[in-house]
Design a protein around this motif. Structure first.
Motif, PDB file in Angstrom:
ATOM      1  N   ASP A 276       0.818  -1.205   0.000  1.00  0.00           N
ATOM      2  CA  ASP A 276       0.000   0.000   0.000  1.00  0.00           C
ATOM      3  C   ASP A 276       0.853   1.257   0.000  1.00  0.00           C
ATOM      4  OD1 ASP A 276       0.536  -0.998   2.655  1.00  0.00           O
ATOM      5  OD2 ASP A 276      -0.659   0.644   3.448  1.00  0.00           O
ATOM      6  N   ARG A 277       2.160   1.081  -0.155  1.00  0.00           N
ATOM      7  CA  ARG A 277       3.066   2.207  -0.356  1.00  0.00           C
ATOM      8  C   ARG A 277       3.678   2.064  -1.744  1.00  0.00           C
ATOM      9  NH1 ARG A 277       1.623   5.827   2.084  1.00  0.00           N
ATOM     10  NH2 ARG A 277       3.620   6.866   1.922  1.00  0.00           N
ATOM     11  N   PRO A 278       3.412   2.976  -2.684  1.00  0.00           N
ATOM     12  CA  PRO A 278       3.935   2.849  -4.054  1.00  0.00           C
ATOM     13  C   PRO A 278       5.443   2.649  -4.073  1.00  0.00           C
ATOM     14  CG  PRO A 278       2.339   4.623  -3.925  1.00  0.00           C
ATOM     15  CD  PRO A 278       2.568   4.169  -2.518  1.00  0.00           C
ATOM     16  N   GLY A 279       5.870   1.655  -4.842  1.00  0.00           N
ATOM     17  CA  GLY A 279       7.300   1.384  -4.953  1.00  0.00           C
ATOM     18  C   GLY A 279       7.873   0.544  -3.834  1.00  0.00           C
ATOM     19  N   TRP A 280       7.013   0.014  -2.968  1.00  0.00           N
ATOM     20  CA  TRP A 280       7.514  -0.747  -1.819  1.00  0.00           C
ATOM     21  C   TRP A 280       6.608  -1.955  -1.582  1.00  0.00           C
ATOM     22  CZ3 TRP A 280       8.543   1.823   3.646  1.00  0.00           C
ATOM     23  CH2 TRP A 280       9.193   0.911   4.492  1.00  0.00           C
ATOM     24  N   SER A 281       7.140  -3.146  -1.811  1.00  0.00           N
ATOM     25  CA  SER A 281       6.425  -4.389  -1.544  1.00  0.00           C
ATOM     26  C   SER A 281       7.141  -5.155  -0.446  1.00  0.00           C
ATOM     27  CB  SER A 281       6.345  -5.262  -2.800  1.00  0.00           C
ATOM     28  OG  SER A 281       5.530  -4.670  -3.770  1.00  0.00           O
ATOM     29  N   THR A 282       6.350  -5.839   0.374  1.00  0.00           N
ATOM     30  CA  THR A 282       6.893  -6.536   1.544  1.00  0.00           C
ATOM     31  C   THR A 282       6.170  -7.853   1.718  1.00  0.00           C
ATOM     32  OG1 THR A 282       7.457  -4.453   2.629  1.00  0.00           O
ATOM     33  CG2 THR A 282       7.205  -6.349   4.045  1.00  0.00           C
ATOM     34  N   MET A 283       6.856  -8.821   2.312  1.00  0.00           N
ATOM     35  CA  MET A 283       6.225 -10.084   2.650  1.00  0.00           C
ATOM     36  C   MET A 283       6.792 -10.629   3.957  1.00  0.00           C
ATOM     37  SD  MET A 283       8.024 -12.638  -0.142  1.00  0.00           S
ATOM     38  CE  MET A 283       7.235 -14.103   0.501  1.00  0.00           C
ATOM     39  N   ARG A 284       5.982 -11.419   4.652  1.00  0.00           N
ATOM     40  CA  ARG A 284       6.421 -12.121   5.860  1.00  0.00           C
ATOM     41  C   ARG A 284       6.061 -13.587   5.690  1.00  0.00           C
ATOM     42  NH1 ARG A 284       6.488 -12.203  11.812  1.00  0.00           N
ATOM     43  NH2 ARG A 284       7.269 -14.325  12.097  1.00  0.00           N
ATOM     44  N   ASP A 285       7.068 -14.458   5.853  1.00  0.00           N
ATOM     45  CA  ASP A 285       6.873 -15.896   5.713  1.00  0.00           C
ATOM     46  C   ASP A 285       7.747 -16.586   6.751  1.00  0.00           C
ATOM     47  OD1 ASP A 285       5.931 -18.304   4.618  1.00  0.00           O
ATOM     48  OD2 ASP A 285       7.673 -18.461   3.297  1.00  0.00           O
ATOM     49  N   LYS A 286       7.084 -17.280   7.687  1.00  0.00           N
ATOM     50  CA  LYS A 286       7.811 -17.930   8.783  1.00  0.00           C
ATOM     51  C   LYS A 286       8.667 -16.885   9.511  1.00  0.00           C
ATOM     52  CE  LYS A 286       7.771 -22.357   6.357  1.00  0.00           C
ATOM     53  NZ  LYS A 286       7.112 -21.877   5.126  1.00  0.00           N
ATOM     54  N   GLN A 287       9.988 -17.140   9.645  1.00  0.00           N
ATOM     55  CA  GLN A 287      10.811 -16.153  10.363  1.00  0.00           C
ATOM     56  C   GLN A 287      11.324 -15.044   9.465  1.00  0.00           C
ATOM     57  OE1 GLN A 287      12.011 -19.035   9.242  1.00  0.00           O
ATOM     58  NE2 GLN A 287      14.257 -19.196   9.410  1.00  0.00           N
ATOM     59  N   TRP A 288      11.004 -15.103   8.175  1.00  0.00           N
ATOM     60  CA  TRP A 288      11.605 -14.174   7.219  1.00  0.00           C
ATOM     61  C   TRP A 288      10.699 -12.986   6.906  1.00  0.00           C
ATOM     62  CZ3 TRP A 288      16.478 -15.244   6.986  1.00  0.00           C
ATOM     63  CH2 TRP A 288      16.912 -16.582   7.049  1.00  0.00           C
ATOM     64  N   LYS A 289      11.319 -11.814   6.821  1.00  0.00           N
ATOM     65  CA  LYS A 289      10.647 -10.588   6.375  1.00  0.00           C
ATOM     66  C   LYS A 289      11.463 -10.050   5.196  1.00  0.00           C
ATOM     67  CE  LYS A 289       7.687  -7.059   7.119  1.00  0.00           C
ATOM     68  NZ  LYS A 289       7.999  -6.017   8.113  1.00  0.00           N
ATOM     69  N   ALA A 290      10.840  -9.915   4.043  1.00  0.00           N
ATOM     70  CA  ALA A 290      11.541  -9.491   2.825  1.00  0.00           C
ATOM     71  C   ALA A 290      10.917  -8.213   2.290  1.00  0.00           C
ATOM     72  CB  ALA A 290      11.481 -10.585   1.769  1.00  0.00           C
ATOM     73  N   HIS A 291      11.769  -7.302   1.816  1.00  0.00           N
ATOM     74  CA  HIS A 291      11.332  -6.027   1.242  1.00  0.00           C
ATOM     75  C   HIS A 291      11.905  -5.878  -0.163  1.00  0.00           C
ATOM     76  CE1 HIS A 291      10.008  -4.326   5.155  1.00  0.00           C
ATOM     77  NE2 HIS A 291      11.055  -4.966   5.652  1.00  0.00           N
ATOM     78  N   LEU A 292      11.108  -5.332  -1.066  1.00  0.00           N
ATOM     79  CA  LEU A 292      11.573  -4.902  -2.377  1.00  0.00           C
ATOM     80  C   LEU A 292      11.134  -3.450  -2.522  1.00  0.00           C
ATOM     81  CD1 LEU A 292      12.954  -5.562  -5.040  1.00  0.00           C
ATOM     82  CD2 LEU A 292      10.744  -6.352  -5.923  1.00  0.00           C
ATOM     83  N   GLN A 293      12.087  -2.534  -2.326  1.00  0.00           N
ATOM     84  CA  GLN A 293      11.769  -1.118  -2.270  1.00  0.00           C
ATOM     85  C   GLN A 293      12.596  -0.364  -3.303  1.00  0.00           C
ATOM     86  OE1 GLN A 293      12.361   0.635   1.595  1.00  0.00           O
ATOM     87  NE2 GLN A 293      11.161   2.456   1.104  1.00  0.00           N
ATOM     88  N   LYS A 294      11.900   0.154  -4.300  1.00  0.00           N
ATOM     89  CA  LYS A 294      12.549   0.886  -5.390  1.00  0.00           C
ATOM     90  C   LYS A 294      13.709   0.086  -5.980  1.00  0.00           C
ATOM     91  CE  LYS A 294      11.187   5.419  -3.648  1.00  0.00           C
ATOM     92  NZ  LYS A 294      11.627   6.747  -3.157  1.00  0.00           N
TER      93      LYS A 294
END
Length: 454
Positions: A390-408
């Motif tokens: 919900d922030r343009p240019g910034w996607s995030t995911m949480r899976d098990k213990q992992w938190k991943a970001h793809l930002q710009k």
């Protein structure tokens, strides 16, 4: 033949009795949603000053989920996802209007035989001329930030208007419970605290008149850094006193609601859920506050706590989306549970409650039915990762213990269990995991509708 007929009659009677028993046991549900209350703003979640005895007791009498998230980093998308069970980035338009032709939490429960109500802030879609509450299966409503019965203009001129809304919403909820206690009911009780601008009454402030703030009382270095900023631009003592007063005023009203449930004999079979719509509100520079409010406020008092997590509302780091999440249901949920293994997202609430209520869980939604995890702590955990965009240019995911970001275009990976402040990017040390989640985030972005520029 006579014996067979008696057996058949007995089976029919038993079947009718089972149906009647199931109907009688359908739980009432009260969903309390705070506004900008941070993960660390309650006594039970570690605040060094804020007193919240009633909500702390609610947690001791029920379940607290550690890994609970909302599906948006600010009000509208978060609330739309809670009601609709779908990710905001995938489903909603720029105003995050909930499509009343699709299932919502209230419409699904109404179809299952519940009488439904919404008291408090709405903030899904336009403030005026949007869909009315009844279009979402809501029988009774009194709201702000939406279309429907609301406060008169004169009431909103009161400088303590916002502080006076929660008692009224609780009054409406208690009255609703009294009138509908003989059959299952559902209430959205969506309150204003602790959304800025915070302006407690003298009576509310008196509780904290002797509070002396020591920034090092907060364990999280990120929170200490934030409070240092506030102390440089305002009065940290007055700010914290005001914020804590707001939390305690909210808690006092929750206590009044819980007492009413006891007095009506409804506590045992009523599910009470308490959470927040996102992390604590951000605070900008003095100049940005002047632009927003037109004058320099006497207090820079939006000093909510994200607990051990990074950032605040608007951010897709955990400080913006990780929230306190408490559920009490004495008839089914063991008291004093602290669940550190279940991954629960805002999109999961609607299908989970639908399942508990015996309603048909809608298809083609992002939420998963986690009712067994909620009730017993057993059964399957979430099968798919949680996603945000919900922030343009910034996607995030949480899976098990992992938190991943793809930002710009920049990919970052964190072990959120070991590193709750998301301070140490471990993407290079975990190339296989990084490759897996980078591909997942790109795939997620590819299916999203193009966001319109504001």
């Amino acid at each position: 033949m006579r014996v067979a007929k008696l057996i058949l009659t007995g089976l029919v009677s038993l079947s009718v009795s089972v149906v009647a028993f199931a109907k009688a046991e359908k739980p009432n549900i009260i969903f309390i949603l705070a506004d900008d209350l941070g993960y660390g703003d309650l006594g039970v979640t570690g605040h060094p000053y804020a007193m919240s005895p009633n909500l702390d007791r609610l947690a001791s009498e029920g379940l607290r989920i550690e890994n609970a998230y909302v599906s948006g980093a600010w009000c509208s998308p978060s609330r739309a996802a809670l009601m609709g069970g779908v990710y905001p980035a995938r489903e909603f338009n720029v105003t995050h209007t909930l499509d009343y032709n699709k299932p919502s939490m209230t419409s699904v429960l109404k179809d299952a035989g519940y009488t439904t109500a919404h008291y408090g802030k709405w903030h899904i879609g336009p403030k005026r001329e949007g869909p009315t509450p009844d279009m979402y299966g809501i029988d009774e409503a009194f709201i702000t930030n939406g279309t429907g019965p609301t406060w008169p203009k004169e009431a909103r001129k009161d400088p303590h208007y916002r502080e006076k809304t929660t008692p009224h919403y609780v009054d409406l909820t208690i009255d609703f419970m009294e009138r509908h206690q003989d059959k299952p009911f559902f209430v959205n009780l969506w309150v204003y605290p602790t959304h800025s601008y915070i302006n407690p009454t003298k009576e509310q402030l008196a509780v904290y008149k002797d509070l002396e703030v020591e920034i090092n009382d907060f364990e999280n270095p990120l929170q200490r850094e934030f409070l240092e900023f506030v102390s440089q631009h305002g009065d940290i003592q007055d700010a914290m006193r005001a914020y804590c007063a707001d939390v305690t005023a909210l808690d006092t009203e929750m206590g009044r609601l819980f007492d009413a449930l006891d007095e009506l004999g409804l506590t045992e079979n009523t599910i009470v859920i308490f959470t927040s719509d996102n992390g604590p509100g951000p605070i900008g520079t003095e100049e940005s506050i002047i632009r927003r409010y037109g004058e320099r406020p006497t207090l820079l008092n939006n000093v909510g706590s994200s607990g051990p997590f990074r950032d605040r509302k608007i951010s897709l780091n955990d400080g913006g989306t990780r929230v306190p999440f408490i559920v009490r249901w004495p008839a089914k949920i063991a008291a004093g549970r602290f669940d550190q293994s279940t991954l629960f997202g805002g999109v999961d609430l609607m299908p989970t409650l639908a399942s508990i209520a015996g309603a048909e869980v809608p298809k083609n939604i992002d939420g998963e039915d986690l009712s067994q995890r909620l009730v017993t702590g057993e059964g399957k955990n979430r099968s798919l990762p949680l996603y945000w965009n919900d922030r343009p240019g910034w996607s995030t995911m949480r899976d098990k213990q992992w938190k991943a970001h793809l930002q710009k275009g920049e990919f970052r990976l964190f072990d959120i269990i070991k590193d709750p402040s998301e301070s140490s990017d471990v993407s290079k040390q975990n190339p296989e995991v990084s490759d897996k989640y980078l591909r997942a985030l790109r795939k997620w972005e590819a299916v999203l509708p193009k966001q319109k520029k504001k």
